[in-house]
Design an enzyme around this catalytic site. Structure first.
Site, PDB file in Angstrom:
ATOM      1  N   LYS A  62       0.825  -1.212   0.000  1.00  0.00           N
ATOM      2  CA  LYS A  62       0.000   0.000   0.000  1.00  0.00           C
ATOM      3  C   LYS A  62       0.869   1.276   0.000  1.00  0.00           C
ATOM      4  O   LYS A  62       1.954   1.321   0.573  1.00  0.00           O
ATOM      5  CB  LYS A  62      -0.946   0.009   1.211  1.00  0.00           C
ATOM      6  N   ARG A  68      -4.009 -10.729   3.371  1.00  0.00           N
ATOM      7  CA  ARG A  68      -4.190 -10.659   1.913  1.00  0.00           C
ATOM      8  C   ARG A  68      -2.966  -9.974   1.320  1.00  0.00           C
ATOM      9  O   ARG A  68      -2.764  -8.772   1.492  1.00  0.00           O
ATOM     10  CB  ARG A  68      -5.476  -9.890   1.586  1.00  0.00           C
TER      11      ARG A  68
END
Length: 266
Positions: free
Chosen positions: A207, A242
């Site tokens: 991210k 994930r």
């Protein structure tokens, strides 16, 4: 949970696995490196992305789910990553085992009903707004409490829809309508999400907020940074991760788990 984006425009791996042969090869690699499940999505939810119709998603994901299910038989758990019930139902019919809904059932009122009818697990994630707009000046007074309150409300909605309590997984939605400090606050308080009594999924892989900390602009260079969040998540009680990069995160999770177990026995 290994990420398989069969999209042309995902933020980190768009266009790499939208062919069946490439997708199958990547699934085989992820399983060999220690993935327990594969999350397959046909719509990018990166900031600024446009929605994809149910027909468009189905055309992308179903052939790949069918081939993967046939090739890897029962050795694989498949998650269908969508917020549309028609796509989720097609995915389940093709061999998916669970639903990953980034809208927590808000995009499509039939999603919770479908999960209840099919008695499959569903992941309920927090996000602010839609992928198209979610990073346009997001703001919270208390991000941890506000995300917890949202997830509590969606848990209640799922239970009201007759979804089995054991089939609910929650996700604080790292990077989905969050500023850098919001993401850090959520990661620092993962134990408060675990305390809600449901399995927690953490999706921090590659991210952008970590890139700003590490002075890195290429998402694929954030493997180590992601593994740090995985280790911290294990220590906080998170049970599903994930990620794009299975090997590094599997190692981080296994070592953190061994440390956590030692913590309980001394």
């Amino acid at each position: 949970m290994g990420i398989l984006n069969v999209t042309p425009d995902s933020f980190s791996d768009g266009g790499k696995y939208d062919r069946v042969d490439a997708a199958v090869q990547q699934v085989g690699l992820m399983l060999a490196e220690g993935a327990d499940m594969i999350d397959i999505g046909g719509e990018s939810t990166r900031p600024g992305s446009d929605p994809v119709s149910s027909d468009g998603q189905i055309r992308r994901v179903i052939p790949i789910i069918e081939v993967i299910r046939k090739q890897f038989a029962e050795n694989i758990t498949v998650s269908i990553d969508t917020s549309l019930s028609a796509v989720a139902e097609a995915g389940l019919n093709a061999g998916a085992n669970l639903i990953n809904d980034v809208s927590a059932g808000l995009n499509d009122p039939d999603m919770l009903t479908l999960a209840a009818k099919r008695t499959v697990p569903i992941i309920l994630m927090h996000r602010l707004g839609t992928p198209k707009t979610m990073q346009e000046n997001p703001y919270y007074d208390d991000v941890v409490m506000e995300v917890i309150d949202f997830l509590k409300s969606r848990i209640d909605a799922a239970l009201t829809a007759s979804i089995n309590r054991d089939n609910i997984i929650i996700d604080p939605g790292i990077g989905f309508g969050k500023r850098k400090q919001d993401n850090l606050d959520l990661l620092a308080n993962l134990d408060r999400f675990v305390a809600l009594g449901f399995p927690v999924l953490l999706g921090a892989s590659r991210k952008r907020f970590m890139g700003s900390i590490c002075d890195v602009t290429e998402p694929s260079e954030l493997v180590t940074a992601t593994a740090v969040t995985t280790a911290l998540g294990v220590m906080a009680g998170v049970t599903v991760f994930r990620v794009h990069d299975i090997k590094a995160n599997r190692q981080a999770a296994d070592v953190a788990w061994a440390i956590k177990q030692s913590q309980h026995t001394t």
